[in-house]
Motif scaffolding. Structure first.
Motif, PDB file in Angstrom:
ATOM      1  N   ARG A  92       0.804  -1.228   0.000  1.00  0.00           N
ATOM      2  CA  ARG A  92       0.000   0.000   0.000  1.00  0.00           C
ATOM      3  C   ARG A  92       0.841   1.284   0.000  1.00  0.00           C
ATOM      4  N   TRP A  93       2.157   1.157   0.157  1.00  0.00           N
ATOM      5  CA  TRP A  93       3.024   2.340   0.242  1.00  0.00           C
ATOM      6  C   TRP A  93       3.488   2.726  -1.153  1.00  0.00           C
ATOM      7  N   LEU A 102      -0.120   2.264   6.134  1.00  0.00           N
ATOM      8  CA  LEU A 102       0.534   1.746   4.929  1.00  0.00           C
ATOM      9  C   LEU A 102       1.421   0.535   5.212  1.00  0.00           C
ATOM     10  N   ASP A 104       0.850  -2.659   5.706  1.00  0.00           N
ATOM     11  CA  ASP A 104       0.520  -3.995   5.199  1.00  0.00           C
ATOM     12  C   ASP A 104       1.611  -4.528   4.284  1.00  0.00           C
ATOM     13  N   ASP A 121      -3.891  -6.448  -5.790  1.00  0.00           N
ATOM     14  CA  ASP A 121      -4.478  -5.215  -6.283  1.00  0.00           C
ATOM     15  C   ASP A 121      -3.531  -4.695  -7.367  1.00  0.00           C
ATOM     16  N   GLN A 123      -2.388  -1.926  -7.910  1.00  0.00           N
ATOM     17  CA  GLN A 123      -1.413  -0.976  -7.370  1.00  0.00           C
ATOM     18  C   GLN A 123      -0.275  -1.666  -6.614  1.00  0.00           C
ATOM     19  N   TRP A 124      -0.431  -2.947  -6.315  1.00  0.00           N
ATOM     20  CA  TRP A 124       0.591  -3.676  -5.556  1.00  0.00           C
ATOM     21  C   TRP A 124       1.608  -4.362  -6.459  1.00  0.00           C
TER      22      TRP A 124
END
Length: 139
Positions: A92-93, A102, A104, A121, A123-124
């Motif tokens: 999440r960062w 952030l 996780d 996700d 974004q990951w």
């Protein structure tokens, strides 16, 4: 699909292999056919219960892995089926200073890569360069 889940913190004795349904992506998720993984020091600390962040019960371990996208959610814009990707350690960062919201991490508080198929996700994930094979990606 086969996956391994961490059921406790007693080392590899707490890894339980499961047969699960192949995942279907939610709108912003990708499903990755895992081609290579590696075990690093952080992962062994999680397995042995010595990592400072407690793992989620039943989490799929390992943060480090690479594979090809086999399915995308309806809202995914960053990847397509066939893309080669790896997950991001602090999922999440994205930028800026890290904070508790952030923290996780794949293979600890979020499902990781020790499965035939991983769900991330969009974004990951990060696209892999074409010149690297699956094993070179891990180093």
């Amino acid at each position: 699909m086969r996956s391994y889940r961490l059921e406790g913190t007693c080392g590899t004795k707490c890894l339980v292999m499961r047969d699960e349904a192949q995942p279907t992506p939610k709108p912003h998720e990708i499903v990755v056919r895992v081609r290579a993984t590696s075990l690093n020091r952080r992962d062994t600390m999680i397995l042995n219960g010595t990592y400072p962040l407690a793992p989620r019960q039943g989490v799929i371990p390992l943060s480090d892995g690479a594979g090809e996208v086999v399915a995308v959610g309806e809202a995914v814009t960053r990847f397509a089926v066939g893309d080669r990707v790896t997950g991001s350690y602090f999922a999440r960062w994205i930028d800026g200073r890290i904070n508790a919201g952030l923290i996780d991490q794949l293979g600890c508080t979020l499902d990781g890569m020790l499965a035939e198929y991983a769900v991330l996700d969009e974004q990951w994930a990060v696209r892999l360069p074409d010149h690297l094979d699956w094993h070179q990606r891990r180093h």
